[in-house]
Enzyme design. Sequence first.
Site: not given
Length: 470
Positions: A167, A288
Amino acid sequence: MTDEIKPKSSKGQTMWGGRFAAGPGALMQAINVSIDFDRKLATQDIAGSKAHSDMLAAQGIITAEDRDAIHTGLDEIGAEIANGSFPWSEELEDIHLNIEARLKDKIGDAGGRLHTGRSRNDQVATDFRLWVRDHLDLFGQQLTTLIEALVDQAAENADTIMPGFTHLQSAQPVTFGHHMLAYAEMFARDRARFADCRTRMNESPLGAAALAGTPYNIDRDMTAAALGFDRPMANSLDAVSARDFALEALSAATICATHLSRLSEEIVIWTSAQFQFIKLSDAFTTGSSIMPQKRNPDAAELVRAKVGRIMGALTALTIVMKGLPLAYSKDMQEDKEPVFDAFDALELGLAAMAGMVADMVPNKDKLAGAAGAAFSTATDLADWLVMTLNMPFRDAHHVTGAIVAMAEKQGKTLDALDLADMQTVEPRITEDIYTVLTPLASASSRTSYGGTAPSEVRKQVKTWRGKLAK
Ligand code: ARG
């Protein structure tokens, strides 16, 4: 006449068809033409024509002189295509007619004899099979390279401890090498699926002609062998109609791309500032344009996305083929673009993934720290209670829960708890408990076959290296 069939706006402007100045004829050509994409089959088409003409000559259907002229002409055409001088023609519709027309220009009547006992229907089925087969072989090689990279990482990181998740919550400590080998297993199954698909598809449609076979005394075994097929397809209707080989290849490609996307997703998570489990070099990251600190895992993200177009191709071709009556229908010309696109995507994805796996460097400190967090050795504590005190597992689970609650309250990891404190929950706990509470001890104890222990990972690496050497 041309303009009459084009819907007009109130101002008399045609609403569509601006490109198709010559009217219906041009429209027919525009929808019919496939040379823009099926030129990818040129090599296969030439190979098929050589095999076919060899056979025609061997059977006495054409002369040896005609066969030689055909071969010389096809070689010249192959060279023209390779050096960019081939005069591609949209009027000639597809790769088969482009090559055949050029051959006739070059060698005259002999070129016209090439198409004896064959049709474009078996020709395109043969070319496409050969093209798909080449790519199945390529994927097999690429997967081997990827598996080798994973096994190398596993060898180097057999005892690099990291958190194992369920999970996406920390569950139990595992080894980084074990995690890498999980993917090696998955990609090995992909490789086997491609190989299996190849075995099933490796039969020759050539000689089925339009759909019914041919009255010429052709030798289909000979052309099948010349093109590396195991045998000719046994039913001429099936030979020109079947595209399940492409569907099967796309299914295998979709599953493989799914595996690539899962590993990509882990790379995206692992390289994040929150995890910092691994580092990728500049070779597989980008900066970026506005945020100078960023290092984005673009390659992994793009590989993660490829499954979209690959599965899209499987869906597209499945729907094209659904409900088609036997034998050939022109719908089947729509088989190639999805496969070309999907296979280009998979080829790139496999190459990028092999590169990233070889490139990535695990951050051992971060991994070890994370492996010890979130009481990841709680199961080991419970197992100690069972094995040492002969406690039923359910009771041990309960006792461990109480000790975890205590650790949580004290803000400590399990291996940092005082023995006296643990004994307030279960008095029979001894000093020996600390031998199982560290992440390394936990992982090392999991020596069951296929388990995460460094010793098991080393065994598996050895097995893998043996398999890969073959
Ligand atoms: N370009 C066609 C295709 O890709 C070749 C076969 C054409 N056969 C025909 N009967 N029109 O399917």
